[in-house]
Design a protein around this motif. Structure first.
Motif, PDB file in Angstrom:
ATOM      1  N   GLN A   1       1.843  -5.625  -3.477  1.00 37.23           N
ATOM      2  CA  GLN A   1       0.584  -5.118  -2.040  1.00 37.23           C
ATOM      3  C   GLN A   1      -0.087  -5.509  -0.235  1.00 37.23           C
ATOM      4  OE1 GLN A   1       0.904  -1.970  -3.363  1.00 37.23           O
ATOM      5  NE2 GLN A   1      -0.183  -1.277  -4.566  1.00 37.23           N
ATOM      6  N   ILE A   2       0.604  -6.559  -0.613  1.00 38.08           N
ATOM      7  CA  ILE A   2      -0.347  -7.021   0.980  1.00 38.08           C
ATOM      8  C   ILE A   2       1.135  -7.623   2.042  1.00 38.08           C
ATOM      9  CG2 ILE A   2       0.435 -10.273   0.742  1.00 38.08           C
ATOM     10  CD1 ILE A   2      -1.960  -7.656   2.618  1.00 38.08           C
ATOM     11  N   LEU A   3       2.625  -7.057   1.525  1.00 36.19           N
ATOM     12  CA  LEU A   3       3.469  -7.345   2.582  1.00 36.19           C
ATOM     13  C   LEU A   3       3.257  -6.060   3.412  1.00 36.19           C
ATOM     14  CD1 LEU A   3       6.546  -7.905   0.231  1.00 36.19           C
ATOM     15  CD2 LEU A   3       5.519  -8.850   1.342  1.00 36.19           C
ATOM     16  N   GLY A   4       3.866  -6.331   4.747  1.00 32.71           N
ATOM     17  CA  GLY A   4       3.643  -6.137   6.016  1.00 32.71           C
ATOM     18  C   GLY A   4       2.096  -5.384   6.028  1.00 32.71           C
ATOM     19  N   ARG A   5       0.967  -6.333   5.381  1.00 27.79           N
ATOM     20  CA  ARG A   5       0.049  -5.726   5.899  1.00 27.79           C
ATOM     21  C   ARG A   5      -0.894  -6.860   6.236  1.00 27.79           C
ATOM     22  NH1 ARG A   5      -0.998  -0.718   7.574  1.00 27.79           N
ATOM     23  NH2 ARG A   5       0.663   0.496   5.951  1.00 27.79           N
ATOM     24  N   LEU A   6      -0.479  -8.331   6.591  1.00 26.99           N
ATOM     25  CA  LEU A   6      -0.891  -9.792   6.502  1.00 26.99           C
ATOM     26  C   LEU A   6      -1.210  -9.224   8.470  1.00 26.99           C
ATOM     27  CD1 LEU A   6       1.645 -12.133   5.366  1.00 26.99           C
ATOM     28  CD2 LEU A   6      -0.656 -11.021   3.979  1.00 26.99           C
TER      29      LEU A   6
ATOM     30  N   ASP B   1       0.735  -0.772   0.085  1.00 25.40           N
ATOM     31  CA  ASP B   1      -0.293   0.191  -0.106  1.00 25.40           C
ATOM     32  C   ASP B   1       0.670   1.270  -0.261  1.00 25.40           C
ATOM     33  OD1 ASP B   1      -2.500  -0.968  -0.495  1.00 25.40           O
ATOM     34  OD2 ASP B   1      -2.924  -1.323   1.534  1.00 25.40           O
ATOM     35  N   LYS B   2       2.306   0.832   0.231  1.00 29.51           N
ATOM     36  CA  LYS B   2       2.592   2.050   0.180  1.00 29.51           C
ATOM     37  C   LYS B   2       2.873   3.391  -1.237  1.00 29.51           C
ATOM     38  CE  LYS B   2       7.590   4.054   0.686  1.00 29.51           C
ATOM     39  NZ  LYS B   2       9.181   3.898   1.221  1.00 29.51           N
ATOM     40  N   TYR B   3       2.939   2.427  -2.871  1.00 30.02           N
ATOM     41  CA  TYR B   3       2.415   3.003  -3.679  1.00 30.02           C
ATOM     42  C   TYR B   3       1.596   2.258  -4.710  1.00 30.02           C
ATOM     43  CZ  TYR B   3       7.103   4.099  -3.275  1.00 30.02           C
ATOM     44  OH  TYR B   3       8.667   4.424  -2.414  1.00 30.02           O
ATOM     45  N   SER B   4       1.203   3.135  -5.628  1.00 32.70           N
ATOM     46  CA  SER B   4      -0.349   2.778  -5.848  1.00 32.70           C
ATOM     47  C   SER B   4       0.412   1.267  -7.186  1.00 32.70           C
ATOM     48  CB  SER B   4      -1.069   3.478  -7.263  1.00 32.70           C
ATOM     49  OG  SER B   4      -0.126   3.693  -7.882  1.00 32.70           O
ATOM     50  N   ASP B   5      -1.422   0.462  -7.574  1.00 25.94           N
ATOM     51  CA  ASP B   5      -0.836  -0.910  -8.669  1.00 25.94           C
ATOM     52  C   ASP B   5      -0.492  -0.096  -9.365  1.00 25.94           C
ATOM     53  OD1 ASP B   5      -2.465  -2.067  -6.690  1.00 25.94           O
ATOM     54  OD2 ASP B   5      -4.013  -2.438  -7.699  1.00 25.94           O
ATOM     55  N   ALA B   6      -0.763   1.484 -10.492  1.00 26.53           N
ATOM     56  CA  ALA B   6      -0.067   1.761 -11.665  1.00 26.53           C
ATOM     57  C   ALA B   6       0.984   1.726 -11.291  1.00 26.53           C
ATOM     58  CB  ALA B   6      -1.548   3.126 -11.653  1.00 26.53           C
ATOM     59  N   TRP B   7       2.032   2.082 -10.128  1.00 24.23           N
ATOM     60  CA  TRP B   7       3.163   2.442 -10.025  1.00 24.23           C
ATOM     61  C   TRP B   7       3.797   1.180 -10.010  1.00 24.23           C
ATOM     62  CZ3 TRP B   7       7.133   0.971  -7.269  1.00 24.23           C
ATOM     63  CH2 TRP B   7       8.465   1.933  -7.130  1.00 24.23           C
ATOM     64  N   HIS B   8       3.308   0.402  -9.493  1.00 24.49           N
ATOM     65  CA  HIS B   8       4.106  -1.136  -9.427  1.00 24.49           C
ATOM     66  C   HIS B   8       4.363  -1.677 -11.284  1.00 24.49           C
ATOM     67  CE1 HIS B   8       4.807  -1.809  -5.177  1.00 24.49           C
ATOM     68  NE2 HIS B   8       4.036  -1.368  -5.000  1.00 24.49           N
ATOM     69  N   VAL B   9       3.052  -1.992 -11.624  1.00 20.82           N
ATOM     70  CA  VAL B   9       3.155  -2.543 -12.445  1.00 20.82           C
ATOM     71  C   VAL B   9       4.104  -1.101 -14.063  1.00 20.82           C
ATOM     72  CG1 VAL B   9       1.694  -2.411 -14.607  1.00 20.82           C
ATOM     73  CG2 VAL B   9       0.783  -3.063 -13.411  1.00 20.82           C
ATOM     74  N   ARG B  10       3.879  -0.605 -13.720  1.00 19.85           N
ATOM     75  CA  ARG B  10       4.946   0.829 -14.270  1.00 19.85           C
ATOM     76  C   ARG B  10       6.522   0.240 -14.389  1.00 19.85           C
ATOM     77  NH1 ARG B  10       4.801   7.783 -15.692  1.00 19.85           N
ATOM     78  NH2 ARG B  10       6.220   7.550 -16.787  1.00 19.85           N
ATOM     79  N   HIS B  11       6.189   0.137 -12.736  1.00 18.41           N
ATOM     80  CA  HIS B  11       8.198   0.189 -12.062  1.00 18.41           C
ATOM     81  C   HIS B  11       8.455  -1.332 -12.999  1.00 18.41           C
ATOM     82  CE1 HIS B  11      11.023  -1.395  -8.706  1.00 18.41           C
ATOM     83  NE2 HIS B  11      11.137  -0.094  -9.223  1.00 18.41           N
TER      84      HIS B  11
END
Length: 246
Positions: free
Chosen positions: A226-231, A116-126
């Protein structure tokens, strides 16, 4: 004197073997003894949940592509690490990780709190081209993940394997693994509702790669990141309590 002792024990085969066993036993004791108190050292986290089939598939891709070789997933208790990454990692956060991915190499940043630190779109582009969002990045491109259809037919078997090592997946979760993986990445389908029922209302259900028409490896990897650190919220609560006590 040390040289004399060393020469003497080297010429005594039995004594040398006994010395080797003794030294090896010390190392083994240091490694094994803490396991007898593991239940006392792992924190309680009643809200801890298991990975969904899609997130587990993403974790498998993360391992397959060797991401753990450049990114650690363990924030140490050092002040500079906590200030940079967030609350330090708790043992309970890795209780369902087989294998664990703590790591020690940081060519890239630690990912323990990336969820949740970055958006899905950021991760995809990255992932498609890291230099688009981080110009100085040395990370390889992973654009093919957006083109590869995710293999979901055998995810039930993956959950069974996790059951064998103690992860508390239910039989219902196993039976619906393929459907849930599809539903988590296609929010407008009938399969989507069952994901929240089985894994909790806070489960992220959306087209992670931006394309709800299909389920790709990009969907799975972004869902995992997006779930890392959020379980569990345990580390954040502990951090807040510590700050309140200062």
């Amino acid at each position: 004197m040390p040289e004399f002792f060393h020469r003497k024990i080297e010429r005594n085969a039995i004594g040398f073997v006994v010395a080797i066993v003794a030294v090896a036993s010390i190392g083994g004791l240091v490694e094994i003894a803490p396991l007898f108190t593991i239940h006392q050292t792992v924190e309680e986290a009643p809200d801890m949940r298991v990975y969904t089939p899609l997130e587990l598939a993403g974790r498998n891709i993360y391992i397959r592509e060797g991401c753990y070789a450049c990114h650690s997933q363990m924030i140490r208790t050092l002040r500079d690490e906590v200030e940079r990454y967030g609350p330090y990692s708790l043992a309970v956060e890795s209780k369902y990780d087989h294998p664990m991915l703590w790591g020690s190499k940081r060519t890239g940043p630690d990912l323990a709190r990336i969820g949740d630190k970055y958006s899905d779109a950021w991760h995809v582009r990255h992932l498609i081209n890291p230099r688009d969002v981080v110009p100085e990045s040395v990370m390889p491109k992973y654009g093919w993940l957006a083109r590869n259809e995710l293999r979901i037919e055998d995810l039930g078997a993956h959950l069974v394997a996790q059951q064998d090592v103690g992860v508390p997946y239910t039989q219902e979760m196993v039976d619906n693994a393929t459907r849930d993986a599809y539903g988590q990445a296609t929010p407008d389908t009938d399969a989507a509702s069952g994901v929240s029922e089985r894994y909790g209302a806070a489960t992220q259900v959306r087209a992670f790669d931006g394309d709800p028409a299909r389920v790709t490896e990009m969907d799975a990897l972004v869902a995992y990141l997006q779930i890392l650190g959020r379980l569990t919220e345990a580390p954040y609560k502990q951090s807040a309590a510590a700050e309140a006590g200062e």
